[in-house]
Design an enzyme around this catalytic site. Sequence first.
Site, PDB file in Angstrom:
ATOM      1  CB  SER A 113      95.614  74.670  56.586  1.00 51.79           C
ATOM      2  OG  SER A 113      95.995  73.988  55.325  1.00 51.79           O
ATOM      3  CE1 TYR A 134     100.401  73.186  59.085  1.00 46.10           C
ATOM      4  CE2 TYR A 134      98.874  72.639  57.219  1.00 46.10           C
ATOM      5  CZ  TYR A 134      99.455  73.590  58.046  1.00 46.10           C
ATOM      6  OH  TYR A 134      99.268  75.015  58.103  1.00 46.10           O
TER       7      TYR A 134
END
Length: 248
Positions: free
Chosen positions: A145, A158
């Site tokens: 990501s 995350y």
Amino acid sequence: MSEKPLAGRVAVVTGASRGIGYATALALAEAGAHVVATARTQGGLEELDDAIKAVGGQATLAPFPIDDFDAIDRLGGALYQRFGKLDALVANAGQLGPLTPLGHVEPKDWDKIVAVNLTANWRLIRSLDPLLRASDAGRAVFLTSGVVHKDRAYWGPYAVTKAGVEALARSYAAETRTNTPVKVTLVNPGPLRTKMRASAMPSEDPATLRTPAELAPKIVGLCLPSFTETGKLYDFPTDALQSFRAPE
């Protein structure tokens, strides 16, 4: 008609019951691969199986949560007995986790996201690496990501786990760079129309986003025997393949 580019090849896709995993599994099947689809949601896998059959493809369903590490080990054993090799791994399964200040993250939530997003990917390597090496063109693709490289408040769990995935992939690429058929690629999908994105950005108009089905053919390309790069990051928003090797 030319032969499908992944005919006779076996691909594992994790998190295959929806989103990027679903679209990628379907695209791999359309390209001729026998897809081994894993996810915790039986119903989603059955819908995928129906879609794969509709395009003339083949799939094996393996319903288990990605943090069931014993199941990952059993998957490796079953693939060895049935196929003796693995040609592609698309390690897609992941979760968003809590969006909250780091000091407010509950230990159980931290342990869960680390298990799902990071440890599971190491366990996949541990279980499936011998099978990828047994292929004449083993390909491993890990989803990352862009948040890893941004200072975004409240996304700590995350971001940390995806940073770990990037380090894991870099290490695996370095270990398999010479004298193996394995090629390792990271993929940054960018903003896509997924359930995870909707959870993270509830005020965003999903119609403004690209879809997993648009990304899937790009991931298939990274799984082809003809793709011979390794140690690269494919950035979908810019359609660019970048080196992630640090300077010597």
